[in-house]
Motif scaffolding. Structure first.
Motif, PDB file in Angstrom:
ATOM      1  N   TRP A  56       7.151  10.596  15.592  1.00 38.31           N
ATOM      2  CA  TRP A  56       7.872   9.894  16.657  1.00 38.31           C
ATOM      3  C   TRP A  56       8.279  10.836  17.784  1.00 38.31           C
ATOM      4  CZ3 TRP A  56       7.412   4.996  17.256  1.00 38.31           C
ATOM      5  CH2 TRP A  56       7.150   4.187  16.153  1.00 38.31           C
ATOM      6  N   LEU A  57       8.518  12.098  17.472  1.00 37.55           N
ATOM      7  CA  LEU A  57       8.782  13.068  18.539  1.00 37.55           C
ATOM      8  C   LEU A  57       7.553  13.216  19.434  1.00 37.55           C
ATOM      9  CD1 LEU A  57      10.736  15.871  16.615  1.00 37.55           C
ATOM     10  CD2 LEU A  57      11.638  14.379  18.423  1.00 37.55           C
ATOM     11  N   ALA A  58       6.374  13.262  18.811  1.00 36.54           N
ATOM     12  CA  ALA A  58       5.140  13.373  19.591  1.00 36.54           C
ATOM     13  C   ALA A  58       4.948  12.136  20.468  1.00 36.54           C
ATOM     14  CB  ALA A  58       3.947  13.559  18.653  1.00 36.54           C
ATOM     15  N   TYR A  59       5.256  10.950  19.914  1.00 39.46           N
ATOM     16  CA  TYR A  59       5.115   9.729  20.705  1.00 39.46           C
ATOM     17  C   TYR A  59       6.144   9.696  21.831  1.00 39.46           C
ATOM     18  CZ  TYR A  59       4.594   4.775  21.849  1.00 39.46           C
ATOM     19  OH  TYR A  59       4.371   3.596  22.507  1.00 39.46           O
ATOM     20  N   GLY A  60       7.339  10.192  21.569  1.00 42.01           N
ATOM     21  CA  GLY A  60       8.352  10.264  22.616  1.00 42.01           C
ATOM     22  C   GLY A  60       7.946  11.186  23.750  1.00 42.01           C
ATOM     23  N   ILE A  61       7.307  12.309  23.402  1.00 42.19           N
ATOM     24  CA  ILE A  61       6.821  13.234  24.442  1.00 42.19           C
ATOM     25  C   ILE A  61       5.710  12.575  25.257  1.00 42.19           C
ATOM     26  CG2 ILE A  61       5.618  15.419  24.817  1.00 42.19           C
ATOM     27  CD1 ILE A  61       7.085  16.500  22.332  1.00 42.19           C
ATOM     28  N   ALA A  62       4.804  11.867  24.567  1.00 39.11           N
ATOM     29  CA  ALA A  62       3.673  11.246  25.264  1.00 39.11           C
ATOM     30  C   ALA A  62       4.127  10.138  26.204  1.00 39.11           C
ATOM     31  CB  ALA A  62       2.676  10.697  24.252  1.00 39.11           C
ATOM     32  N   THR A  63       5.179   9.398  25.822  1.00 34.86           N
ATOM     33  CA  THR A  63       5.631   8.270  26.628  1.00 34.86           C
ATOM     34  C   THR A  63       6.864   8.593  27.477  1.00 34.86           C
ATOM     35  OG1 THR A  63       6.979   7.485  24.779  1.00 34.86           O
ATOM     36  CG2 THR A  63       4.735   6.606  24.966  1.00 34.86           C
ATOM     37  N   SER A  64       7.373   9.809  27.362  1.00 33.55           N
ATOM     38  CA  SER A  64       8.584  10.229  28.089  1.00 33.55           C
ATOM     39  C   SER A  64       9.759   9.293  27.810  1.00 33.55           C
ATOM     40  CB  SER A  64       8.303  10.282  29.604  1.00 33.55           C
ATOM     41  OG  SER A  64       7.268  11.191  29.887  1.00 33.55           O
ATOM     42  N   ASN A  65       9.910   8.892  26.540  1.00 38.06           N
ATOM     43  CA  ASN A  65      10.991   7.996  26.133  1.00 38.06           C
ATOM     44  C   ASN A  65      12.095   8.838  25.495  1.00 38.06           C
ATOM     45  OD1 ASN A  65      12.710   6.084  24.978  1.00 38.06           O
ATOM     46  ND2 ASN A  65      11.025   4.698  24.456  1.00 38.06           N
ATOM     47  N   ALA A  66      13.197   9.001  26.208  1.00 38.31           N
ATOM     48  CA  ALA A  66      14.281   9.873  25.753  1.00 38.31           C
ATOM     49  C   ALA A  66      14.957   9.349  24.492  1.00 38.31           C
ATOM     50  CB  ALA A  66      15.319  10.045  26.867  1.00 38.31           C
ATOM     51  N   TYR A  67      14.936   8.036  24.256  1.00 43.01           N
ATOM     52  CA  TYR A  67      15.628   7.481  23.095  1.00 43.01           C
ATOM     53  C   TYR A  67      14.911   7.787  21.776  1.00 43.01           C
ATOM     54  CZ  TYR A  67      18.831   4.931  26.106  1.00 43.01           C
ATOM     55  OH  TYR A  67      19.804   4.602  27.023  1.00 43.01           O
ATOM     56  N   LEU A  68      13.698   8.285  21.851  1.00 42.28           N
ATOM     57  CA  LEU A  68      12.981   8.638  20.629  1.00 42.28           C
ATOM     58  C   LEU A  68      13.285  10.066  20.162  1.00 42.28           C
ATOM     59  CD1 LEU A  68       9.462   7.045  21.297  1.00 42.28           C
ATOM     60  CD2 LEU A  68      11.384   6.118  19.984  1.00 42.28           C
ATOM     61  N   PHE A  69      14.100  10.801  20.910  1.00 41.81           N
ATOM     62  CA  PHE A  69      14.343  12.201  20.564  1.00 41.81           C
ATOM     63  C   PHE A  69      15.547  12.445  19.650  1.00 41.81           C
ATOM     64  CE2 PHE A  69      11.616  12.622  24.272  1.00 41.81           C
ATOM     65  CZ  PHE A  69      10.754  13.628  23.872  1.00 41.81           C
ATOM     66  N   PRO A  70      16.752  11.887  19.925  1.00 40.81           N
ATOM     67  CA  PRO A  70      17.937  12.319  19.159  1.00 40.81           C
ATOM     68  C   PRO A  70      17.797  12.194  17.649  1.00 40.81           C
ATOM     69  CG  PRO A  70      18.592  11.036  21.074  1.00 40.81           C
ATOM     70  CD  PRO A  70      17.109  10.914  20.977  1.00 40.81           C
ATOM     71  N   SER A  71      17.554  10.985  17.140  1.00 38.90           N
ATOM     72  CA  SER A  71      17.508  10.791  15.689  1.00 38.90           C
ATOM     73  C   SER A  71      16.300  11.489  15.065  1.00 38.90           C
ATOM     74  CB  SER A  71      17.477   9.295  15.359  1.00 38.90           C
ATOM     75  OG  SER A  71      16.341   8.670  15.937  1.00 38.90           O
ATOM     76  N   ASN A  72      15.186  11.514  15.765  1.00 37.47           N
ATOM     77  CA  ASN A  72      14.002  12.146  15.190  1.00 37.47           C
ATOM     78  C   ASN A  72      14.098  13.674  15.215  1.00 37.47           C
ATOM     79  OD1 ASN A  72      12.098   9.901  14.483  1.00 37.47           O
ATOM     80  ND2 ASN A  72      12.469   9.375  16.625  1.00 37.47           N
TER      81      ASN A  72
END
Length: 305
Positions: A56-72
């Motif tokens: 999910w961190l990789a997907y957050g980086i690819a989509t620039s979605n900040a909400y995918l970073f904290p918990s993951n």
């Protein structure tokens, strides 16, 4: 257009719930560090926690979605800590499996990063990382299905922890709503699946209940009507000082520190927590510790060279 609540408040609460669930093994892992024993902790899901968070961190980086970073981010760091701690106390076969999962994850993400960087467009890379996150999370959720089959077979759901199942439903529901708001199937599909599994767990707990499992060799505490007794039946063992009957916890050997460790597989092991090789008569002086005396006794029994 989705409201600010769906785009900001929902994923914020989702991060809080996900973080709490990801760090839930902390007490068991800290106990493992203190005792050096796995006890009832299953170490194999721990590297999968880091594996899933990395997806999910990789997907957050690819989509620039900040909400995918904290918990993951928390899940990845916690997963590595849990894995390394459990690895040190695990049997050799389990250590090999943990190492295999970690090596597979390293090769997996390095290879996919190279493909995304040099072989795919940005849109194609986002799709690849989204599919990757879905597959990993589905595997992460499918692992407990084998335990559900065992629950149905034994008609006993004592292994299901309702608060954790409720947390999985709430967490999956929040991320499902957020995924629908973004129209992102990579978010709502696996999280909806996780919420459904949580509902199934609660249903199994309601249908089969939690019947305490008896120790091997002892009668089942459940009464013929199918209901469990209000108070657990304590086995008794003959052999008190005056020939009377005494409870296991009253036996002198049960007061040894080793008897207070994690649950044993037999009542005999509870009453005799020592290893069979230590049941030897040891000549011990008044000021000589038992462990030193046992070592000296074992040394004295070695044949002469």
């Amino acid at each position: 257009m989705p409201s600010a609540v769906l785009l900001n408040v929902v994923p914020a609460f989702g991060n809080v719930l996900a973080s709490l669930m990801l760090i839930s093994p902390v007490p068991a892992v800290l106990k493992l560090r203190a005792t050096g024993k796995l006890g009832d902790l299953n170490p194999l899901p721990l590297p999968l926690t880091a594996y899933n968070a990395m997806g999910w961190l990789a997907y957050g980086i690819a989509t620039s979605n900040a909400y995918l970073f904290p918990s993951n981010f928390i899940g990845f760091v916690a997963g590595i800590f849990f894995t390394l701690t459990a690895h040190s106390a695990a049997p050799r076969q389990t250590q090999d499996r943990i190492m295999g999962i970690m090596l597979l994850g390293s090769v997996h993400f390095i290879t996919m990063s190279i493909i995304a960087l040099f072989g795919l467009t940005r849109v194609a890379a986002e799709r690849m990382w989204g599919t990757n996150a879905i597959v990993i999370l589905m595997v992460y959720y499918i692992v407990p299905l084998s335990s559900m089959y065992d629950i149905i077979r034994r008609k006993n759901a004592i292994s299901i922890y309702p608060p954790l199942a409720i947390g999985a439903i709430a967490n999956g529901g929040l991320w499902t709503v957020y995924g629908f708001a973004l129209r992102d199937i990579n978010l709502w599909l696996p999280n909806l699946f996780g919420a459904v599994i949580g509902v199934i767990q609660l249903i199994l707990r309601g249908v089969y209940g939690a019947v305490p499992e008896p120790l091997p060799g002892l009668p089942n505490p459940a009464v013929p009507g199918g209901t469990s007794p209000k108070a657990p039946i304590k086995p008794v063992v003959k052999g008190g000082p005056d020939g009377s009957v005494e409870a296991p916890e009253q036996h002198p050997s049960a007061k040894h520190p080793a008897a207070k460790e994690s649950r044993r597989s037999s009542i005999l092991m509870l009453l005799n927590p020592y290893h069979h090789a230590s049941h030897e008569d040891v000549e011990k002086g008044p000021d000589l510790p038992l462990s030193i005396a046992a070592t000296a006794s074992a040394t004295s029994k070695k044949p002469p060279i």
